[in-house]
Design an enzyme around this catalytic site. Structure first.
Site, PDB file in Angstrom:
ATOM      1  N   SER A 132      -9.388   2.896   7.643  1.00 48.83           N
ATOM      2  CA  SER A 132      -9.833   1.587   7.132  1.00 48.83           C
ATOM      3  C   SER A 132     -10.392   0.817   8.310  1.00 48.83           C
ATOM      4  O   SER A 132     -10.011   1.076   9.465  1.00 48.83           O
ATOM      5  CB  SER A 132      -8.636   0.817   6.552  1.00 48.83           C
ATOM      6  OG  SER A 132      -8.963  -0.541   6.376  1.00 48.83           O
ATOM      7  N   TYR A 145      -0.070  -2.348   7.608  1.00 52.13           N
ATOM      8  CA  TYR A 145      -1.244  -1.591   7.156  1.00 52.13           C
ATOM      9  C   TYR A 145      -2.184  -1.337   8.339  1.00 52.13           C
ATOM     10  O   TYR A 145      -2.648  -0.218   8.550  1.00 52.13           O
ATOM     11  CB  TYR A 145      -1.958  -2.362   6.041  1.00 52.13           C
ATOM     12  CG  TYR A 145      -3.115  -1.626   5.397  1.00 52.13           C
ATOM     13  CD1 TYR A 145      -2.894  -0.578   4.510  1.00 52.13           C
ATOM     14  CD2 TYR A 145      -4.434  -1.980   5.670  1.00 52.13           C
ATOM     15  CE1 TYR A 145      -3.955   0.097   3.910  1.00 52.13           C
ATOM     16  CE2 TYR A 145      -5.502  -1.314   5.080  1.00 52.13           C
ATOM     17  CZ  TYR A 145      -5.265  -0.280   4.202  1.00 52.13           C
ATOM     18  OH  TYR A 145      -6.319   0.389   3.610  1.00 52.13           O
TER      19      TYR A 145
HETATM   20  N1  LIG Z   1     -10.043  -0.105  -1.571  1.00 52.43           N
HETATM   21  C1  LIG Z   1     -10.321  -0.577  -0.357  1.00 52.43           C
HETATM   22  O1  LIG Z   1     -10.833  -1.700  -0.189  1.00 52.43           O
HETATM   23  C2  LIG Z   1     -10.021   0.277   0.848  1.00 52.43           C
HETATM   24  C3  LIG Z   1     -10.553  -0.133   2.093  1.00 52.43           C
HETATM   25  C4  LIG Z   1     -10.284   0.629   3.210  1.00 52.43           C
HETATM   26  C5  LIG Z   1      -9.522   1.770   3.113  1.00 52.43           C
HETATM   27  N2  LIG Z   1      -9.008   2.138   1.890  1.00 52.43           N
HETATM   28  C6  LIG Z   1      -8.176   3.337   1.856  1.00 52.43           C
HETATM   29  O2  LIG Z   1      -8.730   4.255   0.926  1.00 52.43           O
HETATM   30  C7  LIG Z   1      -7.692   5.089   0.403  1.00 52.43           C
HETATM   31  C8  LIG Z   1      -7.750   5.133  -1.118  1.00 52.43           C
HETATM   32  O3  LIG Z   1      -7.537   3.820  -1.578  1.00 52.43           O
HETATM   33  P1  LIG Z   1      -7.975   3.268  -3.003  1.00 52.43           P
HETATM   34  O4  LIG Z   1      -8.617   1.964  -2.736  1.00 52.43           O
HETATM   35  O5  LIG Z   1      -8.679   4.305  -3.778  1.00 52.43           O
HETATM   36  O6  LIG Z   1      -6.513   2.964  -3.592  1.00 52.43           O
HETATM   37  P2  LIG Z   1      -5.907   2.918  -5.060  1.00 52.43           P
HETATM   38  O7  LIG Z   1      -6.964   2.732  -6.087  1.00 52.43           O
HETATM   39  O8  LIG Z   1      -4.794   1.938  -4.986  1.00 52.43           O
HETATM   40  O9  LIG Z   1      -5.295   4.401  -5.201  1.00 52.43           O
HETATM   41  C9  LIG Z   1      -4.245   4.808  -4.381  1.00 52.43           C
HETATM   42  C10 LIG Z   1      -3.919   6.257  -4.687  1.00 52.43           C
HETATM   43  O10 LIG Z   1      -2.830   6.684  -3.844  1.00 52.43           O
HETATM   44  C11 LIG Z   1      -1.837   7.286  -4.666  1.00 52.43           C
HETATM   45  N3  LIG Z   1      -0.498   7.077  -4.096  1.00 52.43           N
HETATM   46  C12 LIG Z   1       0.054   5.920  -3.659  1.00 52.43           C
HETATM   47  N4  LIG Z   1       1.314   6.120  -3.254  1.00 52.43           N
HETATM   48  C13 LIG Z   1       1.580   7.440  -3.435  1.00 52.43           C
HETATM   49  C14 LIG Z   1       2.702   8.262  -3.219  1.00 52.43           C
HETATM   50  N5  LIG Z   1       3.860   7.774  -2.730  1.00 52.43           N
HETATM   51  N6  LIG Z   1       2.627   9.583  -3.536  1.00 52.43           N
HETATM   52  C15 LIG Z   1       1.485  10.092  -4.049  1.00 52.43           C
HETATM   53  N7  LIG Z   1       0.378   9.374  -4.255  1.00 52.43           N
HETATM   54  C16 LIG Z   1       0.422   8.062  -3.963  1.00 52.43           C
HETATM   55  C17 LIG Z   1      -1.979   6.593  -6.033  1.00 52.43           C
HETATM   56  O11 LIG Z   1      -1.548   7.439  -7.073  1.00 52.43           O
HETATM   57  P3  LIG Z   1      -0.171   7.302  -7.911  1.00 52.43           P
HETATM   58  O12 LIG Z   1       0.148   5.852  -8.057  1.00 52.43           O
HETATM   59  O13 LIG Z   1      -0.499   8.028  -9.177  1.00 52.43           O
HETATM   60  O14 LIG Z   1       0.823   8.045  -7.075  1.00 52.43           O
HETATM   61  C18 LIG Z   1      -3.502   6.465  -6.122  1.00 52.43           C
HETATM   62  O15 LIG Z   1      -4.064   7.668  -6.616  1.00 52.43           O
HETATM   63  C19 LIG Z   1      -6.378   4.507   0.952  1.00 52.43           C
HETATM   64  O16 LIG Z   1      -5.953   5.241   2.075  1.00 52.43           O
HETATM   65  C20 LIG Z   1      -6.764   3.100   1.369  1.00 52.43           C
HETATM   66  O17 LIG Z   1      -5.929   2.593   2.380  1.00 52.43           O
HETATM   67  C21 LIG Z   1      -9.240   1.428   0.751  1.00 52.43           C
END
Ligand SMILES: NC(=O)c1ccc[n+]([C@@H]2O[C@H](COP(=O)([O-])OP(=O)(O)OC[C@H]3O[C@@H](n4cnc5c(N)ncnc54)[C@H](OP(=O)(O)O)[C@@H]3O)[C@@H](O)[C@H]2O)c1
Length: 248
Positions: A132, A145
């Site tokens: 990130s 984070y």
């Molecule tokens: N969205 C942003 O603005 C942003 C910006 C920078 C970086 N990122 C990074 O991008 C990545 C994906 O984020 P996203 O935005 O797509 O998030 P999201 O929509 O909240 O999805 C998070 C995913 O992680 C899974 N997860 C969470 N805890 C878990 C656990 N204990 N075991 C297994 N699976 C788990 C969730 O599935 P379940 O709940 O089904 O387990 C879900 O599939 C992350 O690393 C995030 O930090 C996101």
């Protein structure tokens, strides 16, 4: 070209957001994709749609990860799952430290520990870590984070040292704001998060991140795309705070 070198992938955080879109994309490229998350129903729907192999498990369960990977040969590992919390170090509770360290860092380390030796042995593999901008810039947010994402940033560089001399490529994808469920999960209210963090903003979409991953994985064999920072055009990290105190 390297998509033709690879036949399998494992994507974490596959039940929604960036992860689900990446599963779809890699499956379209012909890979057999193992999709990992806790929500079995969502994974079943994704499997129906993409042909991926669903694995409903909690990434903080190291025994389950060990069992999952025991007989798997994975060519492309996408460490995507991540969680965040509100509040900085002055207000975070014990769970807010432990969960983020377990999901954002420990699970990534364990999966790499379990799968990278096979890649090195086969002289073929690609690890994609989603960090990130919070890992490389400091701004008001969740300190745990930031710290966990900085760990993913450093790890991504270190893995290239560990795999030196082998055709195992390591890519760090470093996104700014992407329109997913992450903020809804963070504040516990999807609709409020939509209003507060997305309405009126031109955020990135999961497809933009999948494009970057596809580009990195599909680069010629001799090319390692090391770090891709990808932000919305109207989002800029930076700034300097300097408080004037009346008692100075
Ligand atoms: N969205 C942003 O603005 C942003 C910006 C920078 C970086 N990122 C990074 O991008 C990545 C994906 O984020 P996203 O935005 O797509 O998030 P999201 O929509 O909240 O999805 C998070 C995913 O992680 C899974 N997860 C969470 N805890 C878990 C656990 N204990 N075991 C297994 N699976 C788990 C969730 O599935 P379940 O709940 O089904 O387990 C879900 O599939 C992350 O690393 C995030 O930090 C996101």
């Amino acid at each position: 070209m390297p998509f033709s070198d690879y036949s399998t992938a494992l994507v974490t955080g596959a039940s929604t957001g960036i992860g689900a879109t990446v599963v779809e994309r890699l499956a379209k490229q012909g890979l057999r994709v193992h999709a990992v998350a806790r929500n079995g129903e969502r994974l079943a729907e994704l499997a129906e749609r993409t042909g991926c192999v669903p694995h409903a498990l909690d990434l903080t369960d190291t025994a389950a990860l060990t069992e999952l990977t025991r007989n798997l040969e994975i060519d492309v590992l996408v460490n995507n799952a991540g969680v965040s919390r509100t509040g900085n170090i002055l207000s975070v509770d014990e769970f807010g430290v432990d969960e983020l360290v377990a999901v954002n860092v420990a699970a990534v380390l364990h999966l790499v520990r379990l799968l990278m030796p096979g890649m090195v042995e086969r002289d073929r593999g690609h690890i994609v870590n989603i960090s990130s901008i919070a890992g490389v810039y400091n701004f008001g947010g969740n300190t745990v984070y930031h710290a966990t994402k900085a760990a993913v940033h450093t790890l991504s560089r270190q893995l290239r040292v560990d795999g030196y001399g082998k055709r195992v490529r390591i890519t760090e994808i470093c996104p700014g704001r992407v329109e997913t469920e992450i903020f809804g999960r963070l504040i516990g209210d999807m609709e409020a998060a939509q209003r507060e963090f997305y309405d009126g903003y031109e955020s990135l979409k999961p497809e933009d991140i999948a494009d970057a991953i596809e580009f990195a994985v599909d680069s010629p064999r001799h090319v390692n795309i090391g770090h891709i920072e990808i932000l919305p055009t109207f989002q800029v990290p930076g700034g300097l705070n300097f408080e004037r105190r009346s008692d100075a």
